[in-house]
Design a protein around this motif. Structure first.
Motif, PDB file in Angstrom:
ATOM      1  N   LEU A   1       0.684 -35.953  26.839  1.00 11.13           N
ATOM      2  CA  LEU A   1      -0.343 -35.288  27.643  1.00 11.13           C
ATOM      3  C   LEU A   1      -1.147 -34.338  26.762  1.00 11.13           C
ATOM      4  O   LEU A   1      -0.597 -33.627  25.919  1.00 11.13           O
TER       5      LEU A   1
ATOM      6  N   PHE B   1      -1.068 -28.660  30.847  1.00 10.46           N
ATOM      7  CA  PHE B   1      -1.491 -29.978  30.395  1.00 10.46           C
ATOM      8  C   PHE B   1      -2.533 -30.548  31.339  1.00 10.46           C
ATOM      9  O   PHE B   1      -2.511 -30.298  32.540  1.00 10.46           O
TER      10      PHE B   1
ATOM     11  N   PHE C   1      -3.953 -30.469  36.840  1.00  5.79           N
ATOM     12  CA  PHE C   1      -3.232 -29.904  35.717  1.00  5.79           C
ATOM     13  C   PHE C   1      -1.753 -29.780  36.050  1.00  5.79           C
ATOM     14  O   PHE C   1      -1.380 -29.606  37.208  1.00  5.79           O
ATOM     15  N   LEU C   2      -0.928 -29.819  35.027  1.00  6.23           N
ATOM     16  CA  LEU C   2       0.501 -29.568  35.146  1.00  6.23           C
ATOM     17  C   LEU C   2       0.832 -28.409  34.225  1.00  6.23           C
ATOM     18  O   LEU C   2       0.613 -28.488  33.020  1.00  6.23           O
TER      19      LEU C   2
ATOM     20  N   ARG D   1      -3.133 -26.921  40.662  1.00  4.54           N
ATOM     21  CA  ARG D   1      -2.286 -27.030  39.480  1.00  4.54           C
ATOM     22  C   ARG D   1      -0.846 -27.111  39.945  1.00  4.54           C
ATOM     23  O   ARG D   1      -0.422 -26.329  40.779  1.00  4.54           O
TER      24      ARG D   1
ATOM     25  N   TYR E   1       6.563 -33.371  27.587  1.00  6.00           N
ATOM     26  CA  TYR E   1       5.227 -33.593  28.137  1.00  6.00           C
ATOM     27  C   TYR E   1       4.170 -33.748  27.040  1.00  6.00           C
ATOM     28  O   TYR E   1       3.272 -34.573  27.153  1.00  6.00           O
TER      29      TYR E   1
ATOM     30  N   LEU F   1      -3.795 -33.384  33.633  1.00  7.74           N
ATOM     31  CA  LEU F   1      -3.055 -34.346  34.444  1.00  7.74           C
ATOM     32  C   LEU F   1      -4.058 -35.070  35.340  1.00  7.74           C
ATOM     33  O   LEU F   1      -4.199 -34.751  36.508  1.00  7.74           O
TER      34      LEU F   1
END
Length: 127
Positions: free
Chosen positions: A28, A40, A46-47, A7, A22, A42
């Motif tokens: 997202l 989120f 994940f972000l 992440r 975002y 990604l």
């Protein structure tokens, strides 16, 4: 090291502005929301946009979150390899076991073990 999940953690100067960007501008999908942040989807990772970017000058406002199978074993291995350990392993209030390590450029790596009883535990393979 066997990395089970990753992440990217982004600590913006203005979290709400970044959440809107975002979520609303980029569109997202939200994986998870919690007090102080949003994670989120990604692609295959994940972000997480959380906290605020108030680090020392020269240190990026970025952490790399890496889930590992056995944090104690990684701690021992990395200490033996003379890695820069910023914080020893410990259980966080949210239930994860975490240790912080620095890469050569000062990017913080958050090594995480998900305990058996934690809701993020998703390993369905037989042991």
């Amino acid at each position: 090291m066997e990395v089970l999940a990753g992440r990217v953690l982004l600590h913006p100067a203005d979290p709400e502005r970044s959440w809107r960007f975002y979520r609303d501008v980029l569109g997202l999908a939200v994986y998870r929301e919690f007090s102080g942040g949003i994670v989120f989807f990604l692609g295959g990772g994940f972000l997480e946009v959380s906290g605020e970017g108030a680090r020392d000058a020269g240190t990026p406002n970025l952490d790399l979150w890496l889930q590992v199978r056995d944090l104690a074993a990684e701690h021992e291995r990395l200490a033996a390899a003379q890695a820069t350990i910023l914080r020893e392993p410990r259980r966080e209030p949210w239930g994860l076991l975490e240790m912080w390590v620095s890469d050569p450029d000062g990017v913080r790596l958050v090594l995480v073990e998900v305990p058996e009883d934690h809701p993020l535990r998703r390993d369905t393979r037989p042991t």
